[in-house]
Design a protein around this motif. Structure first.
Motif, PDB file in Angstrom:
ATOM      1  N   VAL A  28      -1.080  56.213   4.493  1.00 56.28           N
ATOM      2  CA  VAL A  28      -0.976  54.902   3.857  1.00 56.28           C
ATOM      3  C   VAL A  28       0.490  54.536   3.598  1.00 56.28           C
ATOM      4  O   VAL A  28       1.304  55.383   3.230  1.00 56.28           O
ATOM      5  N   SER A  29       0.813  53.267   3.779  1.00 56.43           N
ATOM      6  CA  SER A  29       2.183  52.776   3.629  1.00 56.43           C
ATOM      7  C   SER A  29       2.545  52.556   2.166  1.00 56.43           C
ATOM      8  O   SER A  29       1.707  52.649   1.261  1.00 56.43           O
ATOM      9  N   THR A  30       3.801  52.213   1.943  1.00 59.44           N
ATOM     10  CA  THR A  30       4.240  51.718   0.640  1.00 59.44           C
ATOM     11  C   THR A  30       3.380  50.508   0.257  1.00 59.44           C
ATOM     12  O   THR A  30       3.119  49.641   1.097  1.00 59.44           O
ATOM     13  N   PRO A  31       2.922  50.428  -0.983  1.00 63.70           N
ATOM     14  CA  PRO A  31       2.087  49.287  -1.394  1.00 63.70           C
ATOM     15  C   PRO A  31       2.919  48.046  -1.692  1.00 63.70           C
ATOM     16  O   PRO A  31       4.147  48.103  -1.813  1.00 63.70           O
ATOM     17  N   ALA A  32       2.217  46.913  -1.839  1.00 66.98           N
ATOM     18  CA  ALA A  32       2.828  45.665  -2.286  1.00 66.98           C
ATOM     19  C   ALA A  32       1.883  44.996  -3.272  1.00 66.98           C
ATOM     20  O   ALA A  32       0.677  44.920  -3.024  1.00 66.98           O
ATOM     21  N   SER A  33       2.425  44.533  -4.394  1.00 61.04           N
ATOM     22  CA  SER A  33       1.641  43.733  -5.333  1.00 61.04           C
ATOM     23  C   SER A  33       1.667  42.294  -4.836  1.00 61.04           C
ATOM     24  O   SER A  33       2.740  41.702  -4.653  1.00 61.04           O
ATOM     25  N   PHE A  34       0.469  41.732  -4.611  1.00 60.26           N
ATOM     26  CA  PHE A  34       0.368  40.420  -3.968  1.00 60.26           C
ATOM     27  C   PHE A  34      -0.751  39.636  -4.632  1.00 60.26           C
ATOM     28  O   PHE A  34      -1.936  39.859  -4.347  1.00 60.26           O
ATOM     29  N   GLY A  35      -0.402  38.728  -5.538  1.00 56.96           N
ATOM     30  CA  GLY A  35      -1.408  37.955  -6.260  1.00 56.96           C
ATOM     31  C   GLY A  35      -2.297  38.867  -7.091  1.00 56.96           C
ATOM     32  O   GLY A  35      -1.829  39.690  -7.865  1.00 56.96           O
ATOM     33  N   ARG A  36      -3.612  38.740  -6.896  1.00 56.65           N
ATOM     34  CA  ARG A  36      -4.532  39.589  -7.654  1.00 56.65           C
ATOM     35  C   ARG A  36      -4.847  40.885  -6.918  1.00 56.65           C
ATOM     36  O   ARG A  36      -5.778  41.596  -7.279  1.00 56.65           O
ATOM     37  N   SER A  37      -4.094  41.185  -5.889  1.00 52.87           N
ATOM     38  CA  SER A  37      -4.373  42.360  -5.074  1.00 52.87           C
ATOM     39  C   SER A  37      -3.169  43.280  -4.958  1.00 52.87           C
ATOM     40  O   SER A  37      -2.036  42.913  -5.288  1.00 52.87           O
ATOM     41  N   VAL A  38      -3.451  44.497  -4.486  1.00 49.53           N
ATOM     42  CA  VAL A  38      -2.434  45.446  -4.045  1.00 49.53           C
ATOM     43  C   VAL A  38      -2.746  45.740  -2.584  1.00 49.53           C
ATOM     44  O   VAL A  38      -3.889  46.086  -2.250  1.00 49.53           O
ATOM     45  N   ALA A  39      -1.759  45.583  -1.711  1.00 47.63           N
ATOM     46  CA  ALA A  39      -1.993  45.726  -0.276  1.00 47.63           C
ATOM     47  C   ALA A  39      -1.249  46.931   0.271  1.00 47.63           C
ATOM     48  O   ALA A  39      -0.104  47.194  -0.111  1.00 47.63           O
ATOM     49  N   VAL A  40      -1.906  47.656   1.192  1.00 46.41           N
ATOM     50  CA  VAL A  40      -1.292  48.784   1.889  1.00 46.41           C
ATOM     51  C   VAL A  40      -1.727  48.749   3.351  1.00 46.41           C
ATOM     52  O   VAL A  40      -2.792  48.234   3.683  1.00 46.41           O
ATOM     53  N   GLY A  41      -0.898  49.316   4.226  1.00 49.48           N
ATOM     54  CA  GLY A  41      -1.271  49.475   5.625  1.00 49.48           C
ATOM     55  C   GLY A  41      -1.634  50.915   5.912  1.00 49.48           C
ATOM     56  O   GLY A  41      -1.382  51.808   5.102  1.00 49.48           O
ATOM     57  N   ASP A  42      -2.258  51.176   7.090  1.00 50.02           N
ATOM     58  CA  ASP A  42      -2.595  52.559   7.423  1.00 50.02           C
ATOM     59  C   ASP A  42      -2.262  52.872   8.878  1.00 50.02           C
ATOM     60  O   ASP A  42      -1.706  52.035   9.607  1.00 50.02           O
ATOM     61  N   TYR A  43      -2.622  54.079   9.316  1.00 50.75           N
ATOM     62  CA  TYR A  43      -2.209  54.575  10.626  1.00 50.75           C
ATOM     63  C   TYR A  43      -2.934  53.889  11.779  1.00 50.75           C
ATOM     64  O   TYR A  43      -2.513  53.997  12.937  1.00 50.75           O
ATOM     65  N   GLN A  44      -4.013  53.173  11.520  1.00 52.00           N
ATOM     66  CA  GLN A  44      -4.731  52.426  12.558  1.00 52.00           C
ATOM     67  C   GLN A  44      -4.387  50.937  12.549  1.00 52.00           C
ATOM     68  O   GLN A  44      -5.017  50.158  13.254  1.00 52.00           O
ATOM     69  N   GLY A  45      -3.404  50.560  11.762  1.00 55.37           N
ATOM     70  CA  GLY A  45      -2.999  49.164  11.718  1.00 55.37           C
ATOM     71  C   GLY A  45      -3.843  48.281  10.827  1.00 55.37           C
ATOM     72  O   GLY A  45      -3.710  47.050  10.875  1.00 55.37           O
ATOM     73  N   TYR A  46      -4.710  48.862  10.019  1.00 50.67           N
ATOM     74  CA  TYR A  46      -5.472  48.064   9.055  1.00 50.67           C
ATOM     75  C   TYR A  46      -4.616  47.795   7.818  1.00 50.67           C
ATOM     76  O   TYR A  46      -3.825  48.648   7.389  1.00 50.67           O
ATOM     77  N   ILE A  47      -4.813  46.622   7.247  1.00 57.19           N
ATOM     78  CA  ILE A  47      -4.204  46.276   5.968  1.00 57.19           C
ATOM     79  C   ILE A  47      -5.334  46.147   4.958  1.00 57.19           C
ATOM     80  O   ILE A  47      -6.274  45.369   5.154  1.00 57.19           O
ATOM     81  N   HIS A  48      -5.258  46.952   3.907  1.00 63.10           N
ATOM     82  CA  HIS A  48      -6.311  47.018   2.898  1.00 63.10           C
ATOM     83  C   HIS A  48      -5.844  46.322   1.619  1.00 63.10           C
ATOM     84  O   HIS A  48      -4.707  46.521   1.177  1.00 63.10           O
TER      85      HIS A  48
END
Length: 381
Positions: free
Chosen positions: A315-335
């Motif tokens: 999992v990548s470094t997270p980002a606080s974005f509005g009401r969410s926290v977003a991270v990327g992963d090794y398959q290119g998904y953004i959660h």
């Protein structure tokens, strides 16, 4: 796993340009499978605002660099582009004249990148070459441009301040490098007149950007253990300055926040991560070495929630974005996780390649760069 794949053996090798390392993007251990993705009913309406292709990152981790309304992106084969952060429209794109080893650093007037064999390359706001500087070893950390200085950190742990107009060295700070470190480009960030520099060995340093004078140097976590591997305790990613605090995390060490002016700890908690943190008004978000995402109270460091549904997904470094926290992963998904309780609230796919670099929040867009070179801006409706 990813962390041990990033380890660089022997300080003697670290001291030469092009130091030897293990491949940070090697295939996963088949005995330890990543957590499968569960079917998700999204409660967050996420759409693609724009996409742009810059080129592959190779073995490096490139994050977009934001200055005002402009975004600067790079590829390993030497492409450097300036984009409109809101629309993704290309303002210009040039070949740097060298392979590129670091993300760009910019103040909007000067753009600097690390090049092959420790070369630092500077360009003006129109993409025209200005000067080159030869660093003492490979440059993986994005340069920082502020107050007429281009600050550069090389893998031998030498930080130099270069005159942004002339390319002449103004100051230098040298620190020792442990025998074993993570090849993870420990970051630097400006806050006011200070430059905050992540260090191997669990140290955080504040310099005066204009002169290189050390304001303070503090230990985030002490290396512990009987072997060099057990004693690796490097700061992961870039520190984050938020209001009057600077927050960071180490591998096999601690997460914590410190007074930005004095370095005095506000709080620290045992933690281990090989990527950076995200900070907002209420929380510090971190991802541990197994992929679990944790929210700490920014005020005192209490654990607010933990989501381990992305275990071993790199999992990548997270980002606080509005009401969410977003991270990327090794398959290119953004959660997307709920900022309040950590529950999954959305997921989008990109190009299927790993997302290993830190995302950037640019106004109403959240921007990621994949290893295959897709720069994608997401907006929440």
């Amino acid at each position: 796993m990813r962390v041990t794949e990033k380890l660089v053996a022997a300080s003697l090798l670290v001291l030469v340009a092009g130091c030897s390392s293990l491949n940070p993007f090697a295939k996963k251990d088949p005995k330890v499978e990543p957590a499968p993705l569960v079917e998700l009913k999204s409660s967050l309406a996420v759409r693609d605002a724009w996409k742009y292709s810059i080129g592959k990152s190779g073995v490096y981790a490139f994050s977009p660099a934001l200055s005002g309304s402009s975004l600067y992106v790079v590829s390993a084969d030497g492409a450097l582009a300036r984009l409109d952060a809101a629309t993704g429209r290309e303002t210009w794109r040039v070949k740097a004249g060298s392979d590129i080893t670091s993300s760009a650093g910019t103040d909007g007037s000067i753009v600097a990148v690390g090049g092959a064999k420790g070369t630092v390359l500077a360009f003006d706001a129109d993409g025209k070459p200005l000067w080159t500087y030869q660093a003492s070893s490979e440059v993986l950390t994005a340069p920082v441009v502020s107050q007429g200085i281009v600050a550069v950190r090389s893998v031998d742990n030498r930080i130099v301040g270069i005159d942004a107009k002339t390319g002449e060295r103004k100051w230098v700070v040298q620190r020792a490098t442990p025998a074993l470190t993570l090849r993870n480009a420990p970051g630097m960030v400006v806050g006011g007149a200070n430059l905050y520099v992540a260090q191997p060995g669990g140290k955080l340093m504040a310099l005066t950007t204009a002169t290189g004078v050390v304001r303070w140097e503090n230990v985030v976590s002490e290396p512990r253990g009987a072997t060099e591997l057990e004693r690796v305790s490097d700061i992961a990613g870039a520190p984050v300055v938020f209001e009057n605090e600077v927050c960071t995390v180490t591998y096999q060490g601690k997460a914590g926040c410190f007074d930005a002016a004095t370095g005095v700890p506000r709080w620290t908690k045992p933690y281990s991560s090989d990527v950076g943190v995200a900070v907002d008004q209420r929380f510090v978000f971190a991802v541990d070495e197994q992929g679990a995402v944790t929210a700490f109270s920014r005020e005192a460091g209490q654990s607010a929630w933990k989501n381990d549904g992305l275990a071993r997904r790199r999992v990548s470094t997270p980002a606080s974005f509005g009401r969410s926290v977003a991270v990327g992963d090794y398959q290119g998904y953004i959660h997307f996780l709920s900022r309040e309780d950590g529950a999954f609230i959305g997921r989008v796919s990109t190009d299927g390649s790993p997302i290993v670099s830190a995302p950037v929040v640019a106004g109403s867009n959240l921007i990621f760069q994949t290893q295959s070179g897709t720069v994608i801006a997401l907006a929440v409706e």
